[in-house]
Design an enzyme around this catalytic site. Structure first.
Site, PDB file in Angstrom:
ATOM      1  CB  CYS A  50      -5.808  11.138 -27.692  1.00 39.34           C
ATOM      2  SG  CYS A  50      -7.193  12.171 -27.184  1.00 39.34           S
ATOM      3  CE  LYS A  51      -4.151  13.194 -35.110  1.00 40.09           C
ATOM      4  NZ  LYS A  51      -3.033  13.160 -34.148  1.00 40.09           N
ATOM      5  NE  ARG A  52      -8.163   7.956 -26.832  1.00 40.85           N
ATOM      6  CZ  ARG A  52      -6.979   7.462 -27.112  1.00 40.85           C
ATOM      7  NH1 ARG A  52      -6.618   7.266 -28.341  1.00 40.85           N
ATOM      8  NH2 ARG A  52      -6.142   7.135 -26.150  1.00 40.85           N
TER       9      ARG A  52
END
Length: 147
Positions: A50-52
């Site tokens: 999700c590369k938050r």
């Protein structure tokens, strides 16, 4: 779900990319929850791609969505906003969860920002003795790197 069932004996982890589910709104989110549940039913781990990475309060909300609602075991995170963006995913009630911090990605323009010194800084911060690693509970270490 059939793909998870058929490949589970060969995989130690599944990494669904949340963007492809989120693009479909509530139905996509529900489908992502089903995929993660199927991964767990198969006895595997779910690494949510999700590369938050955001300020503390927003990172906390993202962590709640990823771990409390979706039940992911680990996530991918962007280091750009520093420890404040990472901490909610691996401390407090979420100690024991995992994360993989973006360090050396493969996209064509990565070199524009991900210089060798930046990559080295991210890797050093994530090391067990590094600025972030030292603040991470042992149950969430080591902080993984996306390379």
């Amino acid at each position: 779900l059939e793909l998870v069932e058929q490949t589970a004996p060969l995989a130690c982890c599944f990494k669904p990319n949340s963007a492809f589910f989120e693009a479909h709104g509530a139905e996509g989110w529900a489908a992502l929850k089903r995929v993660i549940a199927a991964v767990h039913e198969a006895g595997s781990l779910a690494l949510l791609d999700c590369k938050r990475g955001d300020v503390g309060s927003t990172a906390e909300a993202y962590a709640a969505a990823c771990y409390d609602d979706l039940d992911a075991d680990a996530v991918t995170l962007s280091p750009y906003l520093g420890w404040d963006a990472v901490a909610p995913f691996v401390t407090g009630a979420r100690a024991g969860k995992g994360c993989f911090v973006l360090c050396a990605t493969s996209n064509p323009s990565a070199e524009e920002v991900q210089t060798a010194s930046v990559r080295a800084g991210v890797a050093a911060a994530c090391a067990d003795a590094g600025a972030w690693g030292a603040r991470t509970p042992a149950s969430s270490r080591p902080l993984g790197l996306v390379v």
